[in-house]
Enzyme design. Structure first.
Site, short mmCIF file in Angstrom:
data_model
loop_
_atom_site.label_atom_id
_atom_site.label_comp_id
_atom_site.label_asym_id
_atom_site.label_seq_id
_atom_site.Cartn_x
_atom_site.Cartn_y
_atom_site.Cartn_z
N CYS A 66 9.38 -8.27 0.62
CA CYS A 66 8.29 -9.25 0.38
C CYS A 66 8.55 -10.55 1.19
O CYS A 66 8.42 -10.53 2.41
CB CYS A 66 8.11 -9.49 -1.10
SG CYS A 66 6.46 -10.12 -1.48
N HIS A 80 8.35 -4.62 -4.00
CA HIS A 80 9.59 -5.00 -4.70
C HIS A 80 10.25 -3.79 -5.36
O HIS A 80 10.03 -3.56 -6.56
CB HIS A 80 9.27 -6.01 -5.80
CG HIS A 80 8.89 -7.36 -5.30
ND1 HIS A 80 9.78 -8.40 -5.22
CD2 HIS A 80 7.71 -7.83 -4.86
CE1 HIS A 80 9.16 -9.47 -4.75
NE2 HIS A 80 7.91 -9.15 -4.52
N GLU A 125 13.16 -3.39 -6.33
CA GLU A 125 14.17 -3.80 -7.32
C GLU A 125 13.56 -3.94 -8.71
O GLU A 125 14.29 -4.09 -9.69
CB GLU A 125 14.84 -5.10 -6.87
CG GLU A 125 14.03 -6.38 -7.03
CD GLU A 125 12.92 -6.56 -6.02
OE1 GLU A 125 12.69 -5.65 -5.19
OE2 GLU A 125 12.25 -7.61 -6.05
N1 GLN Z 1 3.72 -14.82 -0.88
C1 GLN Z 1 5.14 -15.02 -0.75
C2 GLN Z 1 5.52 -15.67 0.57
O1 GLN Z 1 4.70 -15.98 1.35
C3 GLN Z 1 5.93 -13.74 -0.91
C4 GLN Z 1 5.81 -13.24 -2.33
C5 GLN Z 1 6.99 -12.46 -2.80
O2 GLN Z 1 8.06 -12.45 -2.19
N2 GLN Z 1 6.84 -11.86 -3.95
O3 GLN Z 1 6.67 -15.87 0.79
#
Ligand code: GLN
Length: 205
Positions: free
Chosen positions: A80, A181, A183
């Site tokens: 992410c 994610h 995890e």
């Molecule tokens: N929207 C977040 C960002 O721009 C990422 C979101 C996340 O890691 N769950 O970093």
């Protein structure tokens, strides 16, 4: 041979990644300073908020050391916000937002839209279905030739017939990234995949 995998512990869901790595047979350690990478065979960059992570990396003088280690072959997996940090190019970043880079891809931040801040979808990962949790997730807009697409998802919520699949997991050499994610779901597939990548990289040295 036991593997030590660092989890970048500046911000984000560090503990969940550490648990998932331990469940895949690796020893997980938190990393806050570049020297702590000396004992690591690989590094996980967790989800969180890429703008905060970037500012903290700048504040703690970590951005350049991380770039150097990754260029020198340190295996890394970004989830992410971590995916955003490993992207060579980002769309919808804040003014001046920098990444570590390493994967020849363009990633769009918060790509799934506001109405679908978070969702769970069945994706294809490494040729098999996988339940994946997305939280204000990016997706991959485009990749360079050297990037392998490991996972994709149908655009979630009201899928339209023939709508394009979005790339949500990639690998380039020793680097990999997922928009979701793993995890948080308890399915060890992705952490096992990365642990295996780290093991192979260590054997090559
Ligand atoms: N929207 C977040 C960002 O721009 C990422 C979101 C996340 O890691 N769950 O970093």
């Amino acid at each position: 041979m036991s593997l030590v995998i660092g989890v970048l512990a500046l911000q984000g869901d560090v503990r969940e990644h550490a648990h998932a790595l331990e469940a895949s047979g690796a020893t997980a350690v938190g990393v806050r300073r570049a020297e702590e990478l000396d004992r690591c065979d690989g590094l996980v960059i967790p989800g969180g908020e890429s703008t905060a992570m970037w500012r903290l990396m700048r504040a703690f003088d970590l951005l350049e050391p991380l770039r150097k280690r990754i260029e020198a072959g340190l295996p890394a997996y970004g989830s992410c916000a971590g995916m955003i940090m490993l992207a060579d190019r980002i769309e919808d970043g804040v003014e001046g937002q920098e990444t570590i880079g390493g994967i020849d891809m363009t990633v769009r931040r918060n790509a799934f839209g506001r109405q679908v801040d978070s969702h769970e979808s069945t994706i294809q990962f490494d040729g098999r279905p996988l339940e994946a949790v997305f939280i204000r997730a990016p997706w991959v807009e485009s990749v360079g030739e050297g990037v392998e697409i490991l996972g994709s998802v149908e655009r979630p919520v009201h899928p339209v017939e023939g709508a394009p699949r979005r790339i949500v997991a990639v690998r380039q050499g020793r680097l990999m990234a997922t928009a979701f994610h793993p995890e948080l779901t308890g399915d060890p597939t992705v952490h096992r995949y990365f642990t295996e990548l780290v093991r192979q990289s260590k054997n090559e040295e």
